[in-house]
Write a protein that holds these residues in place. Sequence first.
Motif, PDB file in Angstrom:
ATOM      1  N   ASP A  16       0.835  -1.195   0.000  1.00  0.00           N
ATOM      2  CA  ASP A  16       0.000   0.000   0.000  1.00  0.00           C
ATOM      3  C   ASP A  16       0.871   1.245   0.000  1.00  0.00           C
ATOM      4  O   ASP A  16       1.936   1.275   0.626  1.00  0.00           O
ATOM      5  CB  ASP A  16      -0.914   0.011   1.225  1.00  0.00           C
ATOM      6  CG  ASP A  16      -2.075  -0.950   1.023  1.00  0.00           C
ATOM      7  OD1 ASP A  16      -2.323  -1.331  -0.137  1.00  0.00           O
ATOM      8  OD2 ASP A  16      -2.712  -1.337   2.024  1.00  0.00           O
ATOM      9  N   GLY A  17       0.378   2.260  -0.675  1.00  0.00           N
ATOM     10  CA  GLY A  17       1.107   3.529  -0.697  1.00  0.00           C
ATOM     11  C   GLY A  17       2.046   3.638  -1.891  1.00  0.00           C
ATOM     12  O   GLY A  17       2.558   4.699  -2.186  1.00  0.00           O
ATOM     13  N   HIS A  18       2.282   2.550  -2.589  1.00  0.00           N
ATOM     14  CA  HIS A  18       3.114   2.617  -3.790  1.00  0.00           C
ATOM     15  C   HIS A  18       2.195   2.540  -5.002  1.00  0.00           C
ATOM     16  O   HIS A  18       1.790   1.469  -5.420  1.00  0.00           O
ATOM     17  CB  HIS A  18       4.114   1.455  -3.809  1.00  0.00           C
ATOM     18  CG  HIS A  18       5.134   1.601  -4.913  1.00  0.00           C
ATOM     19  ND1 HIS A  18       6.400   1.121  -4.822  1.00  0.00           N
ATOM     20  CD2 HIS A  18       5.068   2.205  -6.118  1.00  0.00           C
ATOM     21  CE1 HIS A  18       7.073   1.404  -5.923  1.00  0.00           C
ATOM     22  NE2 HIS A  18       6.262   2.063  -6.721  1.00  0.00           N
ATOM     23  N   ASP A  19       1.822   3.687  -5.541  1.00  0.00           N
ATOM     24  CA  ASP A  19       0.886   3.705  -6.660  1.00  0.00           C
ATOM     25  C   ASP A  19       1.526   4.376  -7.869  1.00  0.00           C
ATOM     26  O   ASP A  19       2.563   5.005  -7.751  1.00  0.00           O
ATOM     27  CB  ASP A  19      -0.401   4.436  -6.257  1.00  0.00           C
ATOM     28  CG  ASP A  19      -1.113   3.678  -5.151  1.00  0.00           C
ATOM     29  OD1 ASP A  19      -1.288   2.462  -5.308  1.00  0.00           O
ATOM     30  OD2 ASP A  19      -1.431   4.288  -4.113  1.00  0.00           O
ATOM     31  N   ALA A  20       0.883   4.223  -9.000  1.00  0.00           N
ATOM     32  CA  ALA A  20       1.431   4.801 -10.233  1.00  0.00           C
ATOM     33  C   ALA A  20       0.311   5.477 -11.010  1.00  0.00           C
ATOM     34  O   ALA A  20      -0.126   4.963 -12.039  1.00  0.00           O
ATOM     35  CB  ALA A  20       2.057   3.693 -11.065  1.00  0.00           C
ATOM     36  N   PRO A  21      -0.187   6.612 -10.515  1.00  0.00           N
ATOM     37  CA  PRO A  21      -1.329   7.231 -11.183  1.00  0.00           C
ATOM     38  C   PRO A  21      -1.039   7.567 -12.641  1.00  0.00           C
ATOM     39  O   PRO A  21       0.081   7.940 -12.980  1.00  0.00           O
ATOM     40  CB  PRO A  21      -1.572   8.510 -10.374  1.00  0.00           C
ATOM     41  CG  PRO A  21      -0.558   8.557  -9.315  1.00  0.00           C
ATOM     42  CD  PRO A  21       0.346   7.378  -9.410  1.00  0.00           C
ATOM     43  N   LEU A  22      -2.063   7.409 -13.479  1.00  0.00           N
ATOM     44  CA  LEU A  22      -1.917   7.739 -14.899  1.00  0.00           C
ATOM     45  C   LEU A  22      -2.364   9.178 -15.108  1.00  0.00           C
ATOM     46  O   LEU A  22      -3.420   9.578 -14.597  1.00  0.00           O
ATOM     47  CB  LEU A  22      -2.819   6.825 -15.717  1.00  0.00           C
ATOM     48  CG  LEU A  22      -2.230   5.492 -16.138  1.00  0.00           C
ATOM     49  CD1 LEU A  22      -3.334   4.564 -16.587  1.00  0.00           C
ATOM     50  CD2 LEU A  22      -1.216   5.682 -17.257  1.00  0.00           C
ATOM     51  N   SER A  23      -1.613   9.934 -15.875  1.00  0.00           N
ATOM     52  CA  SER A  23      -1.988  11.335 -16.094  1.00  0.00           C
ATOM     53  C   SER A  23      -3.238  11.389 -16.972  1.00  0.00           C
ATOM     54  O   SER A  23      -3.497  10.467 -17.760  1.00  0.00           O
ATOM     55  CB  SER A  23      -0.847  12.064 -16.781  1.00  0.00           C
ATOM     56  OG  SER A  23      -0.735  11.588 -18.104  1.00  0.00           O
TER      57      SER A  23
END
Length: 556
Positions: A16-23
């Motif tokens: 948790d806490g390691h995310d990769a949001p897409l622009s």
Amino acid sequence: MTAPDPRMRWWGWGVDGHDAPLSPGALALLAERIGPLPAGRREPVGLEDVRLPDPALPAAARERLVAAVGAEHVRDDRLARVSHAAGRGYHDLVRLRAGLPASAPDAVVYPGDAEEVAAVLRACAEDDVAVVPFGGGTSVVGGVEPLPGRFPAVVALDLARLDRLLASDPVSLTATVQAGMTGPALEAALGERGLTLGHFPQSFEHATVGGWVATRSAGQASTGYGRIDDLVLALRVVTPSGEIATRAVPASAAGPRLRELLVGSEGTLGVIVEVTLRVRPKPAVRRYEAFSLPRLQAGADAFRALVQSGRAPDVARLSDPLETQVSLELSGGDGLAIRALRGYLRARGHGEGCLVIAGWEDASEAAVRRRRTAAARLLREHCALALGTPVGRAWEHGRFHAPYLRDELLAHGVMVETLETATTWDRLLELHDAVAAALDGALRGRGTPPIVMSHVSHVYRAGASLYFTFVARQEEGAELEQWHAAKATASEAILAAGGTLTHHHAVGRDHAPWLPDEVGELGIELLRAAKATLDPAGVMNPGKLIDPAPLPGAGS
Ligand SMILES: Cc1cc2nc3c(=O)[nH]c(=O)nc-3n(C[C@H](O)[C@H](O)[C@H](O)COP(=O)(O)OP(=O)(O)OC[C@H]3O[C@@H](n4cnc5c(N)ncnc54)[C@H](O)[C@@H]3O)c2cc1C
């Protein structure tokens, strides 16, 4: 020490806490190619909402497991069961996020040494309990799915407590390690001794040595260091019939190699508890660099020339034009710079270009420079354009990033799946085109036009592997059927075009229906005979490798 908590979040990759949001820009580009995406995010259900069958482990069997490993190392709480209910393939994630795993282990046991593994296997064989060896749980072919087969209950045997480096020998360049060590733990322990294994699959952060060996894994630098099959000197395997330890010698003519039977056995014969690995001095210098080649055929010719002349870099990766284009678009890099790069490639007759990532790892700047110069000269003879180290460094920086991105794509209703194969150089392009066409046809035919892109990921003197990524809008409510249509069509296309079912992901559940086409019925009989000897009760990992079970999404 009590049983460890799962290493990964139960519904996806990493912690948790390691995310990769897409622009928003990347999402818009994606929608342009595959059609409109659903508004809003599709988040995973809460852990408490996951549907789980009641534990079916008979009390007497549980007592024997407790006697084998200690009460604190037998877990049947919700988190432990859900975290061992599936691997990390696309269909696993679809089902986990929906809170509908196909199955779950009735308990998870955490043995602390080989003797405890043997006691667990004895108890399970005598009490009719199926056993699924579980390393990092990163299988993408259904390898850790807890299928009970003909048994009333199934347990996951998690190797997390077997996590130590046992010995290293800087003279012979070997290291003996326990099977549950993860990639980072292994490299840290070897690094302290000035050594490396050089095995870096994209799942490196979570996969284990035992899992690599059980699946015949390949890493991103395997062109240089060799695949895990090449790096195993000896191994120790506990089976329900007893223990096999192969001899740690550099070569032998003592009959057929037992090691080869055990490497790649995918938990169906026994549990790998220790492995002696061939290691190397840790490189002092690493250089990753990008080139462009004008077409895939030109790229394949260049890569063949590199490997056949002994000049291949340690990392050798060649993207097809679509993968080159999409990875630049989605890279999140400076838009102006990317447009300038694409303009440059077009002006030099490369069209979209075929991106090459080449990596050298060696003892000194001079050694890297010497190898790099020889390879670059040959690439130039094949019309390569040097794109410099920033693109190479960006690849290095993001080399373990894709699985986080996959979680994000799923949240936006996007199917993203990979598959891989290999063949000889003379058939490589034909195989590439056949698989791409099969995937495109299967998904377009269902009204979800995909992006199908691929790269050459490892090269050998005789041929190379191809790694495909396909992306499409999810068919809401029919995600598994959509996946199955693509998977089945691609597997058939691979076999018809002379490829192997899998270059490094293994067979597991997902490729098992096609294994007889690859190894023949007599080959399957031979593997069954080995299993009958080592696992007469048949408790080891039912429904995998030589024991096909229906695939998710089949039959609709
Ligand atoms: C995002 C992502 C990227 C990936 N990239 C790569 C890649 O670059 N290269 C590659 O080769 N693979 C890759 N994989 C696939 C997967 O990581 C590999 O198959 C890996 O080797 C599995 O290791 P694991 O420890 O997670 O094994 P698990 O998933 O736990 O198990 C895999 C199989 O091995 C068996 N097994 C595990 N440990 C043992 C043991 N000690 N003894 C006996 N059987 C055992 C299991 O029963 C199962 O059948 C990727 C997967 C994901 C999700």
